[in-house]
Design an enzyme around this catalytic site. Structure first.
Site, short mmCIF file in Angstrom:
data_model
loop_
_atom_site.label_atom_id
_atom_site.label_comp_id
_atom_site.label_asym_id
_atom_site.label_seq_id
_atom_site.Cartn_x
_atom_site.Cartn_y
_atom_site.Cartn_z
N GLY A 206 -52.56 43.46 -5.48
CA GLY A 206 -51.86 44.49 -4.45
C GLY A 206 -50.79 44.90 -5.13
CG ASN A 207 -49.04 48.67 -3.86
OD1 ASN A 207 -48.42 48.59 -2.80
ND2 ASN A 207 -49.93 49.00 -3.99
NE ARG A 208 -42.74 43.17 -6.19
CZ ARG A 208 -42.65 41.64 -5.97
NH1 ARG A 208 -42.87 41.17 -4.77
NH2 ARG A 208 -42.68 41.05 -7.24
CB SER A 209 -46.52 49.91 -0.34
OG SER A 209 -46.38 50.68 0.37
CB ALA A 273 -48.20 52.22 -3.02
#
Ligand code: CTP
Length: 413
Positions: A206-209, A273
């Site tokens: 995943g990502n931090r968005s 993102a």
């Protein structure tokens, strides 16, 4: 009908004499309230003669009649022309330094602003925000006409022709016009949050968005009158009320949802993102660690570039179809090879979208330390526009810019 005609301090004030004639010839009783500055362009004698009513701009004239209360209350319509950047700012912030601004605060009926100013002033984020505020509160703000301005410049900023203002005023009073909301009747699709690419039933990449920017954009678009569809990947904030939410998890799901939504969207904003890569294989069962097995190697494959596909799809439909404005986001850093804007301009070209909202990350060199500082690049050739502040303020500026491009720049009728 009793009309208050406020005259702002711009060279276009002379054209308002014709507007006044149109009102009086149609049988309306017009009280003109010029600002102090406007009397340098057209004197009060002109307004008195043409309207047949006394003219003042002071709250201290005829105090016994409490004019600033009476005029606002009695008016069936208030028209401000030319509405200068200064007057729009004063009206948006509720200032009450003279008879006209007092009257605007006391007005019970519809209020119509007919702006006129230089293009840069009209397009400035401050003016855009003031216009949005006034429209959100229910005032009608006409779009200025495009053409030759006072100096050598030309562009949007000319006072609309007196006949246009007259027609707009009449339509407003008859309830036929809806100038308030710049995105009224438009459908806006916004992707938000970060995609999650599963490895197995319990793990993902995943990502931090957080989704905050996308949600703030959805609120701003909704407040501008649009029908909003939010394609929500993983978000840390709840979606706002009054928007349709389509929940997605992976980039492939987002792609499917975005391509489907694009079919009836006037605007698509890709603020999500999106993971550029996903695991090549997703295990049906949880990947176990076994003492006797080697450490797993995760092979990644590339995800489709949704933004680019949206642009290709739009271009395939061609200008004869429904014109669609496509907006991308980019987080950029500068390096020894080039600065942020140079990289962002290259990305705008590569992606082919109409607007690219650029976040400068990792350094405070160019745009200061405010992390909510963005630059909006446009393929229409206009100057890069900076917007900074809270995510709500930045979103309002982005939505204003989108409205502007849709209403003035796009080839759509
Ligand atoms: N985007 C997309 N599909 C992807 C990746 C990104 O639609 N698979 C969209 C994002 O939603 C955003 C923009 O593209 O609007 C961001 O582009 P970015 O990820 O910065 O661009 P890349 O092409 O990945 O460029 P870079 O080479 O800088 O990673």
């Amino acid at each position: 009908m009793r009309i208050v005609l406020g005259v702002g301090g711009g060279i276009a004030a002379y054209k308002v004499a014709s507007l006044l004639r149109l009102f009086t010839e149609a049988g309306h009783n017009v009280t003109v309230i010029p600002t102090e500055a406007s009397t340098r362009f057209v004197g009060t004698a002109t307004w008195e003669a043409l309207s047949g009513n006394p003219v003042s701009n002071s709250v201290f004239d005829d105090v016994h009649q409490v004019n600033h209360v009476r005029l606002g209350h009695e008016a069936d319509l208030v028209v401000v022309a030319p509405a200068t950047a200064d007057l729009l700012a004063k009206a948006a912030t509720g200032q009450a330094g003279d008879l006209l601004t007092n009257t605007l605060l006391m007005a019970h009926g519809p209020v119509l602003f007919a702006p006129a100013m230089h293009t840069e002033m009209w397009q400035h984020a401050a003016t855009r925000a003031n216009v949005d505020t006034l429209r959100t509160r229910g005032a009608a703000v006409l779009e200025p006409a495009t053409g030759r301005l006072t100096g050598a410049d030309s562009g949007p900023g000319r006072l609309p022709e007196p006949e246009v203002i007259f027609e707009a005023a009449m339509a407003l009073v008859e309830g036929q016009a809806d100038y308030q909301l710049p995105l009224a009747g438009r459908t806006v699709t916004i992707s938000a949050g970060g995609t999650r690419e599963p490895l197995d039933p319990v793990r993902f990449l995943g990502n931090r968005s957080s989704g905050k920017q996308g949600v703030a954009l959805a609120v701003a678009a909704r407040n501008a009158g649009a029908t909003v569809r939010l394609l929500a990947a993983h978000m840390e904030v709840p979606p706002p009320a009054g928007v349709e939410v389509v929940a997605v998890e992976t980039a492939l799901q987002l792609r499917e949802a975005a391509l489907a939504a694009a079919a009836d969207s006037d605007v698509v904003i890709m603020s999500a993102a999106v993971a550029d890569f996903r695991p090549a294989a997703v295990s049906d069962t949880k990947i176990k660690k076994r003492d006797d097995s080697a450490d797993p190697i995760i092979t990644l494959v590339r995800n489709p570039d949704i933004l680019h596909e949206l642009v290709e799809l739009r271009n395939a439909v061609g200008p004869a179809g429904r014109y669609q404005l496509i907006v991308g986001f980019a987080a950029e850093t500068g390096d020894s090879q080039g600065d942020v804007l140079a990289y962002a301009e290259a990305k705008l070209e590569r992606k082919g979208c109409d607007l690219l909202v650029v976040n400068h990350v990792g350094s405070d060199k160019v745009f200061g330390q405010d992390t909510n500082s963005v630059v909006i690049l446009s393929r229409s050739g206009s100057e890069p526009q900076e917007a900074s502040g809270t995510k709500t303020e930045v979103s309002t500026a982005i939505i204003s810019r989108i409205s502007f491009e849709l209403n003035h720049v796009s080839p759509r009728a």
